[in-house]
Scaffold this motif. Sequence first.
Motif, short mmCIF file in Angstrom:
data_model
loop_
_atom_site.label_atom_id
_atom_site.label_comp_id
_atom_site.label_asym_id
_atom_site.label_seq_id
_atom_site.Cartn_x
_atom_site.Cartn_y
_atom_site.Cartn_z
N GLY A 54 1.19 -1.12 -0.35
CA GLY A 54 -0.38 0.00 0.09
C GLY A 54 0.73 1.40 -0.16
O GLY A 54 1.97 1.13 -0.37
N LEU A 55 0.79 2.25 0.48
CA LEU A 55 0.96 3.96 0.70
C LEU A 55 2.30 3.57 1.68
O LEU A 55 2.09 2.37 2.13
CB LEU A 55 -0.25 5.06 0.97
N VAL A 56 3.33 4.17 0.74
CA VAL A 56 4.65 3.68 1.10
C VAL A 56 4.47 4.59 3.02
O VAL A 56 3.15 5.83 3.02
CB VAL A 56 5.44 4.42 0.74
N ASP A 57 5.68 4.50 3.69
CA ASP A 57 4.82 5.61 5.01
C ASP A 57 5.60 6.61 5.46
O ASP A 57 4.67 7.93 6.16
CB ASP A 57 6.61 4.94 6.27
N GLY A 58 6.96 7.31 4.35
CA GLY A 58 7.17 8.51 5.12
C GLY A 58 6.39 9.07 3.66
O GLY A 58 6.31 8.62 2.45
N PRO A 59 6.94 10.36 3.90
CA PRO A 59 6.70 11.26 2.46
C PRO A 59 7.48 11.05 1.30
O PRO A 59 8.69 10.95 1.62
CB PRO A 59 7.24 13.19 3.35
N VAL A 60 7.09 10.88 0.16
CA VAL A 60 7.76 10.74 -1.13
C VAL A 60 8.71 11.98 -1.45
O VAL A 60 7.44 13.38 -1.70
CB VAL A 60 6.70 10.38 -2.10
N LYS A 61 9.85 11.69 -1.66
CA LYS A 61 10.82 13.12 -2.07
C LYS A 61 10.64 13.09 -3.22
O LYS A 61 11.51 12.21 -3.78
CB LYS A 61 11.76 13.04 -0.94
N PRO A 62 10.55 13.72 -3.64
CA PRO A 62 11.59 14.55 -5.76
C PRO A 62 12.80 14.25 -5.73
O PRO A 62 13.50 14.47 -4.85
CB PRO A 62 10.84 15.68 -5.91
N CYS A 63 13.36 13.59 -7.22
CA CYS A 63 14.46 13.44 -7.34
C CYS A 63 15.28 14.88 -8.04
O CYS A 63 14.57 16.35 -7.57
CB CYS A 63 14.96 12.46 -7.69
N GLY A 64 16.60 15.18 -7.03
CA GLY A 64 17.24 16.69 -7.77
C GLY A 64 16.83 16.94 -8.57
O GLY A 64 16.41 18.39 -9.61
N SER A 65 16.45 16.36 -10.12
CA SER A 65 15.75 16.55 -11.43
C SER A 65 14.57 17.44 -11.23
O SER A 65 14.48 17.93 -12.27
CB SER A 65 16.03 15.14 -12.19
N CYS A 66 14.08 16.43 -10.71
CA CYS A 66 12.07 16.67 -10.44
C CYS A 66 12.65 18.21 -10.19
O CYS A 66 11.24 18.96 -10.69
CB CYS A 66 11.78 15.78 -10.31
N ARG A 67 13.05 18.54 -8.70
CA ARG A 67 13.47 19.44 -8.01
C ARG A 67 13.33 20.97 -9.18
O ARG A 67 12.94 21.79 -8.59
CB ARG A 67 14.34 19.52 -7.07
N GLN A 68 14.71 20.42 -10.32
CA GLN A 68 15.11 21.59 -10.52
C GLN A 68 13.85 21.73 -11.81
O GLN A 68 13.93 22.74 -11.86
CB GLN A 68 16.46 20.80 -11.47
N ALA A 69 13.35 20.45 -11.82
CA ALA A 69 11.79 21.55 -13.21
C ALA A 69 10.90 21.93 -12.54
O ALA A 69 10.29 23.06 -13.36
CB ALA A 69 11.39 19.65 -13.59
#
Length: 111
Positions: A54-69
């Motif tokens: 099911g849903l993962v426990d922790g908040p999902v964090k975007p990778c650096g490339s996605c953050r830059q986008a």
Amino acid sequence: LILENDEIITGNNQENAASPTGLCAERVALFYANATYPDIAVKAMAVTASNSNGLVDGPVKPCGSCRQAMVETEVRYKQPIRIILDGKKKIQVFEGVENLLPFAFKPESLD
Ligand SMILES: [Zn+2]
């Protein structure tokens, strides 16, 4: 993600045997939004993930490339994007990608 016109756009990870050829869900959604609604700003993005449990426990964090986008999307529309990082045990909300990528490349970085 949700656009200023309240259109909701979803993305999912695009996997490929040649790993760099795939693309993260965040950029799939952002690029689709930009291609389909080039004049409409992104209001908010929610990032979530699940596995066989099911849903993962922790908040999902975007990778650096996605953050830059995301940063470049904010620059394009001159407004911050609300970022919601979802998880079963914790949800984090950020007003603007600057909070996730404080030293992002901006247009002036190209001068
Ligand atoms: Zn990514």
